[in-house]
Enzyme design. Structure first.
Site, short mmCIF file in Angstrom:
data_model
loop_
_atom_site.label_atom_id
_atom_site.label_comp_id
_atom_site.label_asym_id
_atom_site.label_seq_id
_atom_site.Cartn_x
_atom_site.Cartn_y
_atom_site.Cartn_z
N THR A 211 0.87 -1.19 0.00
CA THR A 211 0.00 0.00 0.00
C THR A 211 0.90 1.23 0.00
OG1 THR A 211 -1.62 -1.23 1.26
CG2 THR A 211 -1.82 1.18 1.27
N GLU B 102 -6.67 -9.96 7.35
CA GLU B 102 -6.03 -11.07 8.06
C GLU B 102 -7.07 -11.92 8.76
OE1 GLU B 102 -2.56 -9.90 10.35
OE2 GLU B 102 -2.03 -8.47 8.79
N LYS C 162 -6.88 2.31 -2.77
CA LYS C 162 -6.48 1.44 -1.65
C LYS C 162 -6.52 2.22 -0.33
CE LYS C 162 -4.93 -1.61 1.00
NZ LYS C 162 -5.68 -2.76 1.45
N ALA D 136 -10.22 2.84 0.55
CA ALA D 136 -10.96 1.66 1.02
C ALA D 136 -10.69 1.46 2.51
CB ALA D 136 -10.54 0.42 0.22
N ASN D 137 -9.43 1.53 2.90
CA ASN D 137 -9.11 1.35 4.32
C ASN D 137 -9.67 2.49 5.17
OD1 ASN D 137 -7.97 -1.10 4.05
ND2 ASN D 137 -5.86 -0.46 4.43
N ALA D 138 -9.62 3.70 4.64
CA ALA D 138 -10.13 4.84 5.40
C ALA D 138 -11.64 4.71 5.62
CB ALA D 138 -9.80 6.15 4.67
N PHE D 139 -12.36 4.30 4.58
CA PHE D 139 -13.82 4.15 4.71
C PHE D 139 -14.17 3.03 5.70
CE2 PHE D 139 -16.51 6.53 1.57
CZ PHE D 139 -15.53 7.43 1.18
N GLY E 116 -7.24 -2.25 15.28
CA GLY E 116 -5.79 -2.43 15.33
C GLY E 116 -5.33 -2.90 13.97
N CYS F 144 -2.38 -1.63 9.31
CA CYS F 144 -2.68 -0.77 8.15
C CYS F 144 -3.65 0.38 8.35
CB CYS F 144 -3.15 -1.65 7.00
SG CYS F 144 -1.84 -2.75 6.46
P1 NAD Z 1 5.28 -7.52 6.62
O1 NAD Z 1 6.10 -6.63 7.49
O2 NAD Z 1 4.60 -8.71 7.22
O3 NAD Z 1 6.23 -8.09 5.44
C1 NAD Z 1 7.09 -7.30 4.70
C2 NAD Z 1 8.38 -8.10 4.43
O4 NAD Z 1 9.17 -7.39 3.49
C3 NAD Z 1 9.24 -8.30 5.68
O5 NAD Z 1 9.40 -9.69 5.94
C4 NAD Z 1 10.57 -7.62 5.31
O6 NAD Z 1 11.71 -8.29 5.81
C5 NAD Z 1 10.54 -7.68 3.79
N1 NAD Z 1 11.42 -6.70 3.13
C6 NAD Z 1 11.51 -5.36 3.34
N2 NAD Z 1 12.41 -4.81 2.50
C7 NAD Z 1 12.89 -5.81 1.73
C8 NAD Z 1 13.84 -5.86 0.67
N3 NAD Z 1 14.45 -4.76 0.22
N4 NAD Z 1 14.11 -7.07 0.11
C9 NAD Z 1 13.49 -8.19 0.55
N5 NAD Z 1 12.58 -8.19 1.54
C10 NAD Z 1 12.28 -7.02 2.13
O7 NAD Z 1 4.24 -6.60 5.87
P2 NAD Z 1 2.80 -7.02 5.30
O8 NAD Z 1 1.80 -7.06 6.39
O9 NAD Z 1 2.97 -8.21 4.43
O10 NAD Z 1 2.45 -5.74 4.41
C11 NAD Z 1 3.15 -5.47 3.23
C12 NAD Z 1 2.46 -4.34 2.49
O11 NAD Z 1 1.13 -4.74 2.13
C13 NAD Z 1 2.27 -3.05 3.29
O12 NAD Z 1 2.40 -1.96 2.42
C14 NAD Z 1 0.85 -3.12 3.80
O13 NAD Z 1 0.29 -1.85 4.01
C15 NAD Z 1 0.15 -3.83 2.66
N6 NAD Z 1 -1.04 -4.62 3.05
C16 NAD Z 1 -1.02 -5.38 4.17
C17 NAD Z 1 -2.14 -6.16 4.48
C18 NAD Z 1 -2.16 -7.02 5.72
O14 NAD Z 1 -3.21 -7.58 6.00
N7 NAD Z 1 -1.10 -7.18 6.46
C19 NAD Z 1 -3.23 -6.18 3.63
C20 NAD Z 1 -3.21 -5.39 2.47
C21 NAD Z 1 -2.09 -4.61 2.19
C1 UGA Z 2 -8.00 -4.42 6.76
C2 UGA Z 2 -9.01 -4.38 5.60
O1 UGA Z 2 -10.22 -5.02 6.03
C3 UGA Z 2 -8.47 -5.08 4.36
O2 UGA Z 2 -9.37 -4.95 3.28
C4 UGA Z 2 -7.12 -4.44 3.99
O3 UGA Z 2 -6.55 -5.12 2.89
C5 UGA Z 2 -6.19 -4.53 5.17
O4 UGA Z 2 -6.78 -3.86 6.32
C6 UGA Z 2 -4.88 -3.85 4.93
O5 UGA Z 2 -4.75 -3.01 4.07
O6 UGA Z 2 -3.99 -4.19 5.73
P1 UGA Z 2 -7.26 -6.22 8.56
O7 UGA Z 2 -6.62 -5.06 9.23
O8 UGA Z 2 -6.46 -7.43 8.34
O9 UGA Z 2 -7.82 -5.78 7.12
O10 UGA Z 2 -8.55 -6.68 9.39
P2 UGA Z 2 -10.03 -6.07 9.58
O11 UGA Z 2 -10.97 -7.19 9.58
O12 UGA Z 2 -10.29 -4.97 8.66
O13 UGA Z 2 -9.96 -5.51 11.06
C7 UGA Z 2 -9.19 -4.38 11.39
C8 UGA Z 2 -9.47 -3.97 12.82
O14 UGA Z 2 -10.79 -3.45 12.93
C9 UGA Z 2 -9.39 -5.12 13.82
O15 UGA Z 2 -8.79 -4.66 15.01
C10 UGA Z 2 -10.85 -5.50 14.05
O16 UGA Z 2 -11.07 -6.09 15.29
C11 UGA Z 2 -11.51 -4.14 13.94
N1 UGA Z 2 -12.94 -4.21 13.54
C12 UGA Z 2 -13.28 -4.71 12.34
C13 UGA Z 2 -13.90 -3.74 14.42
O17 UGA Z 2 -13.58 -3.27 15.54
N2 UGA Z 2 -15.22 -3.80 14.04
C14 UGA Z 2 -15.59 -4.29 12.83
O18 UGA Z 2 -16.83 -4.29 12.55
C15 UGA Z 2 -14.61 -4.75 11.96
#
Ligand code: NAD
Ligand code: UGA
Length: 470
Positions: free
Chosen positions: A134, A171, A222, A225-228, A275, A278
């Site tokens: 993101t 997640e 992107k 969507a998260n902000a909304f 929490g 993101c």
């Molecule tokens: P994460 O911290 O779990 O994983 C990122 C990985 O990238 C780490 O293991 C780190 O060591 C590796 N890394 C960093 N720099 C590197 C490099 N130069 N070469 C090789 N590896 C490198 O992060 P995440 O939760 O997977 O999130 C990644 C991105 O996706 C973020 O921008 C986040 O906002 C977005 N995102 C996350 C979620 C989610 O549910 N976690 C959902 C949608 C989008």
């Molecule tokens: C969120 C978005 O739902 C994903 O679409 C997006 O890809 C992702 O962020 C991201 O960009 O990282 P995530 O953070 O994994 O996903 O989980 P959510 O289910 O969205 O929950 C986020 C937080 O809000 C949690 O702490 C959850 O307990 C809380 N939550 C969720 C509430 O308190 N109430 C709700 O009705 C829903």
């Protein structure tokens, strides 16, 4: 048309690992190499014991068993994987900047920039580079600038197409979200490259769910969507406080308003505040963007979503202290759940962190249980937050990790339910009533417990958003 056979994904985290596993499963003809600089993480992805995967997601282990070693590999050989790849996903972390211009709001793009530089240096021929992380709007331009600079010093001509393909998985539900996405968003200005990426998704995603836009709409969508989504949580959390003082019940209110099809039922569950790694960072990114363009009213609007969230966590901690007679010194409190939501082992930005920090600061002794989070992850989070709060006097050793829920609760003065793990909903309240100190309080910050069964055994209960006892 350009043919994609080998894919490299840089970043083996919560997005890179599950996303590439699902692509590998649905596209057996593709070879996918997920690389990371974190050797420990890669070792865990390669672990023979499937329970040791670094990411817990329902359904993930089954997919890994099928594809790992066939068309999906995990390694630390970043350069080799880049050189071999026709398409590269950048899936690295993009946290908030801690210092300098934009500190506390703008994204820290050092990891993304380092990927772009490495790709620029190492890749061969034509490469499609896909933003999976993101990112702030216009990052694709930064990536293009860095990539194209390689032709200044490289002997062999290289070329690149940059696409934005944000990930919307949540997640705990990642595999289902990846297998049946509401939409797949592809932003770009090179239709051939966009079609190449579309051809991958089309193996399992219906074509009408694949949206093609320009780069900036995709990057901005992107963040929006998260902000909304987060905005809905702050909205219902603000209403939870009104329910408590008026005698209304937040679950009933959410149900009633959600039945309006224009509002909808999802994301109306009141809780201890959102929490996860993101929501906060992505909204703050939007705030920074708005300020950068002089849109201060827009920035203030979104900033309030984050402020209500912190207020909710503080408010809950205040309710606990108030009911325990304003004194937590030497009281044992059971903390049920440390993950930021159910079905994940992720603790990033979990509301449990702030609540625990404040309870420790009041002198309480905490006994912490979680179904999937291990002791070392909890320790890391608590040490990090406590080291930031110099004015607090916190004894970092005043907590223990408990794998047994009843042991965590035994001899305690209160139990605080923070994560909505399914197993917490059906505890033996009669047994609990026999092993705790009296008067005993249950704080249900997710409003998931059965009020009557708890009252029946003579325990006190405070539920978020319930004004029943006023
Ligand atoms: P994460 O911290 O779990 O994983 C990122 C990985 O990238 C780490 O293991 C780190 O060591 C590796 N890394 C960093 N720099 C590197 C490099 N130069 N070469 C090789 N590896 C490198 O992060 P995440 O939760 O997977 O999130 C990644 C991105 O996706 C973020 O921008 C986040 O906002 C977005 N995102 C996350 C979620 C989610 O549910 N976690 C959902 C949608 C989008
Ligand atoms: C969120 C978005 O739902 C994903 O679409 C997006 O890809 C992702 O962020 C991201 O960009 O990282 P995530 O953070 O994994 O996903 O989980 P959510 O289910 O969205 O929950 C986020 C937080 O809000 C949690 O702490 C959850 O307990 C809380 N939550 C969720 C509430 O308190 N109430 C709700 O009705 C829903």
């Amino acid at each position: 048309m350009y043919k994609v056979r080998r894919i490299c994904c840089i970043g083996a985290g919560y997005v890179g690992g599950p996303t590439m596993s699902v692509i590998a499963k649905n596209c057996p003809e593709l070879e996918i190499n997920v690389v990371d600089i974190n050797k420990n993480r890669i070792d865990l992805w390669n672990s023979k014991d499937i329970k040791k995967l670094p990411v817990f997601e329902p359904g993930l282990a089954e997919i890994i068993k099928k594809v790992r070693g066939k068309n999906l590999t995990f390694s630390t050989e970043v350069e080799l994987a880049i050189r071999d790849a026709d398409m590269i996903f950048i899936s690295v972390n993009t946290p908030i900047k801690k210092s300098g211009i934009g500190a506390g709001e703008a994204s820290d793009l050092r990891w993304v920039e380092s990927c772009a530089r490495q790709i620029s240096k190492t890749s061969i021929g034509h490469t499609i580079v896909v933003e999976k992380s993101t990112l702030p709007v216009k990052t694709a331009q930064t990536i293009k600038d860095i990539l194209c600079s390689s032709n200044d010093y490289s002997e062999a001509e290289k070329s690149f197409s940059v696409l934005s393909n944000p990930e919307f998985l949540s997640e705990g539900n990642a595999i289902n979200d990846l297998e049946n996405p509401d939409r797949v968003l592809i932003g770009g200005d090179d239709i051939d490259a966009m079609n190449c990426l579309q051809n991958i998704y089309i193996n399992w995603v219906p074509k009408d769910k694949i949206i093609m836009t320009n780069l900036w709409s995709s990057e901005l969508s992107k963040l929006c969507a998260n902000a909304f989504l987060a905005q809905r949580i702050s909205s219902i959390n603000s209403i939870s406080a009104i329910c408590e003082v008026t005698g209304a019940n937040v679950n009933e209110v959410a149900d009633a308003i959600g039945k309006d099809s224009r509002i909808g039922t999802k994301f109306l569950k009141s809780g201890p505040g959102f929490g996860g790694s993101c929501f906060k960072k992505d909204i703050l990114n939007l705030v920074y963007l708005a300020k950068y363009y002089g849109l201060y009213e827009v920035a203030d609007f979104w900033k309030n979503v984050v402020e209500i969230n912190s207020w909710q966590q503080k408010r809950i901690y205040g309710e606990i202290v108030k009911r325990l007679y304003g004194n937590l010194a030497d009281k044992k409190l059971a903390i049920l759940g440390f993950a930021f939501k159910e079905n994940t082992n992720d603790t990033r930005e979990s509301p449990a962190i702030d609540i625990c920090k404040n309870l420790l600061n009041e002198g309480a002794y905490l006994s912490i249980h979680d179904e999937k989070v291990n002791e070392s992850s909890i320790r890391k989070e608590l040490e990090a937050v406590i080291s930031k709060e110099r004015e607090y006097s916190i004894d970092i050793n005043k907590w223990e990790y408990q794998i047994d829920i009843y042991e965590a609760i035994k001899n305690s003065d209160a139990a605080i339910f923070i994560t909505e793990w399914e197993l917490y909903k059906n505890l033996d309240w009669a047994r609990i009533s026999r092993i705790v100190k009296k008067p005993f309080w249950i704080f249900d910050t997710r409003s998931i417990l059965d009020y009557c069964s708890i009252k029946k055994v003579g325990l006190n209960i405070w539920q978020l958003g319930h004004g029943g006892d006023i």
